[in-house]
Design a protein around this motif. Structure first.
Motif, short mmCIF file in Angstrom:
data_model
loop_
_atom_site.label_atom_id
_atom_site.label_comp_id
_atom_site.label_asym_id
_atom_site.label_seq_id
_atom_site.Cartn_x
_atom_site.Cartn_y
_atom_site.Cartn_z
N VAL A 38 86.30 15.26 46.14
CA VAL A 38 85.52 14.36 46.99
C VAL A 38 84.06 14.79 46.91
CG1 VAL A 38 85.20 13.55 49.35
CG2 VAL A 38 87.48 14.03 48.52
N VAL A 39 83.15 13.80 46.89
CA VAL A 39 81.73 14.10 46.89
C VAL A 39 81.27 14.26 48.34
CG1 VAL A 39 79.44 13.28 46.29
CG2 VAL A 39 81.36 12.86 44.75
N VAL A 40 80.79 15.47 48.68
CA VAL A 40 80.29 15.76 50.02
C VAL A 40 78.89 16.35 49.88
CG1 VAL A 40 80.67 17.08 52.14
CG2 VAL A 40 82.63 16.21 50.85
N ASP A 41 77.90 15.71 50.47
CA ASP A 41 76.49 16.15 50.40
C ASP A 41 76.03 16.32 48.96
OD1 ASP A 41 76.36 16.19 53.17
OD2 ASP A 41 77.05 18.28 53.26
N GLY A 42 76.45 15.42 48.08
CA GLY A 42 76.03 15.46 46.68
C GLY A 42 76.78 16.45 45.82
N LYS A 43 77.71 17.20 46.41
CA LYS A 43 78.49 18.18 45.66
C LYS A 43 79.96 17.78 45.68
CE LYS A 43 75.39 21.99 46.75
NZ LYS A 43 75.26 23.28 47.43
N VAL A 49 93.33 14.94 51.71
CA VAL A 49 93.02 13.64 52.30
C VAL A 49 94.29 12.79 52.27
CG1 VAL A 49 91.55 11.59 52.10
CG2 VAL A 49 90.66 13.81 51.41
N CYS A 50 94.52 12.04 53.35
CA CYS A 50 95.67 11.14 53.37
C CYS A 50 95.35 9.88 52.57
CB CYS A 50 96.09 10.80 54.79
SG CYS A 50 94.92 9.82 55.72
N THR A 51 96.38 9.24 52.05
CA THR A 51 96.18 8.09 51.19
C THR A 51 95.61 6.89 51.94
OG1 THR A 51 98.50 7.52 51.49
CG2 THR A 51 97.92 8.75 49.51
N SER A 52 95.84 6.81 53.25
CA SER A 52 95.28 5.71 54.01
C SER A 52 93.75 5.83 54.12
CB SER A 52 95.91 5.61 55.40
OG SER A 52 95.76 6.82 56.10
N CYS A 53 93.22 7.07 54.17
CA CYS A 53 91.77 7.27 54.16
C CYS A 53 91.19 6.92 52.79
CB CYS A 53 91.42 8.71 54.52
SG CYS A 53 91.63 9.10 56.26
N MET A 54 91.92 7.27 51.71
CA MET A 54 91.45 6.92 50.37
C MET A 54 91.41 5.41 50.19
SD MET A 54 92.98 9.61 47.66
CE MET A 54 94.54 10.09 48.36
N LYS A 55 92.44 4.73 50.66
CA LYS A 55 92.52 3.28 50.50
C LYS A 55 91.47 2.57 51.35
CE LYS A 55 95.92 -0.41 50.40
NZ LYS A 55 97.32 -0.77 50.59
N ALA A 56 91.14 3.14 52.51
CA ALA A 56 90.14 2.53 53.41
C ALA A 56 88.72 2.80 52.94
CB ALA A 56 90.34 3.06 54.83
N GLY A 57 88.55 3.68 51.94
CA GLY A 57 87.21 3.95 51.42
C GLY A 57 86.42 4.94 52.28
N LYS A 58 87.10 5.77 53.03
CA LYS A 58 86.42 6.76 53.87
C LYS A 58 85.91 7.95 53.07
CE LYS A 58 88.99 5.63 58.04
NZ LYS A 58 89.87 6.14 59.10
N VAL A 59 86.37 8.11 51.82
CA VAL A 59 85.94 9.20 50.95
C VAL A 59 85.43 8.62 49.64
CG1 VAL A 59 87.49 10.90 51.94
CG2 VAL A 59 88.24 9.55 50.01
N ILE A 60 84.50 9.34 49.02
CA ILE A 60 83.99 8.97 47.71
C ILE A 60 84.56 9.97 46.71
CG2 ILE A 60 81.94 8.67 46.29
CD1 ILE A 60 80.43 8.11 48.93
N ARG A 61 85.41 9.46 45.80
CA ARG A 61 86.04 10.34 44.81
C ARG A 61 85.02 10.74 43.77
NH1 ARG A 61 91.74 9.17 44.23
NH2 ARG A 61 91.72 10.97 42.86
N GLY A 62 85.22 11.94 43.22
CA GLY A 62 84.30 12.32 42.16
C GLY A 62 84.31 13.79 41.87
#
Length: 62
Positions: A38-43, A49-62
């Protein structure tokens, strides 16, 4: 792996499984937790993370 979502705090909860003949046994309901980058503060860092948070777009993958 920890069974707690680092975004929403979802965790296992206890409940009862009831059969058709109404036999009651204890069980746990576990959230679908995945370890993802997950990208947090540019890093990029790995988080649970639960899959419902991933599906809702609460995290930016990377």
């Amino acid at each position: 792996m920890s069974q707690v979502c680092e975004i929403c705090g979802k965790h296992p909860v206890a409940g009862r499984s009831i059969s058709h003949s109404h036999r009651v046994t204890n069980r746990t309901f576990r959230p679908n937790i995945q370890k993802v980058s997950v990208v947090v503060d540019g890093k990029s860092r790995k988080m649970n993370v639960c899959t419902s948070c991933m599906k809702a777009g609460k995290v930016i993958r990377g």
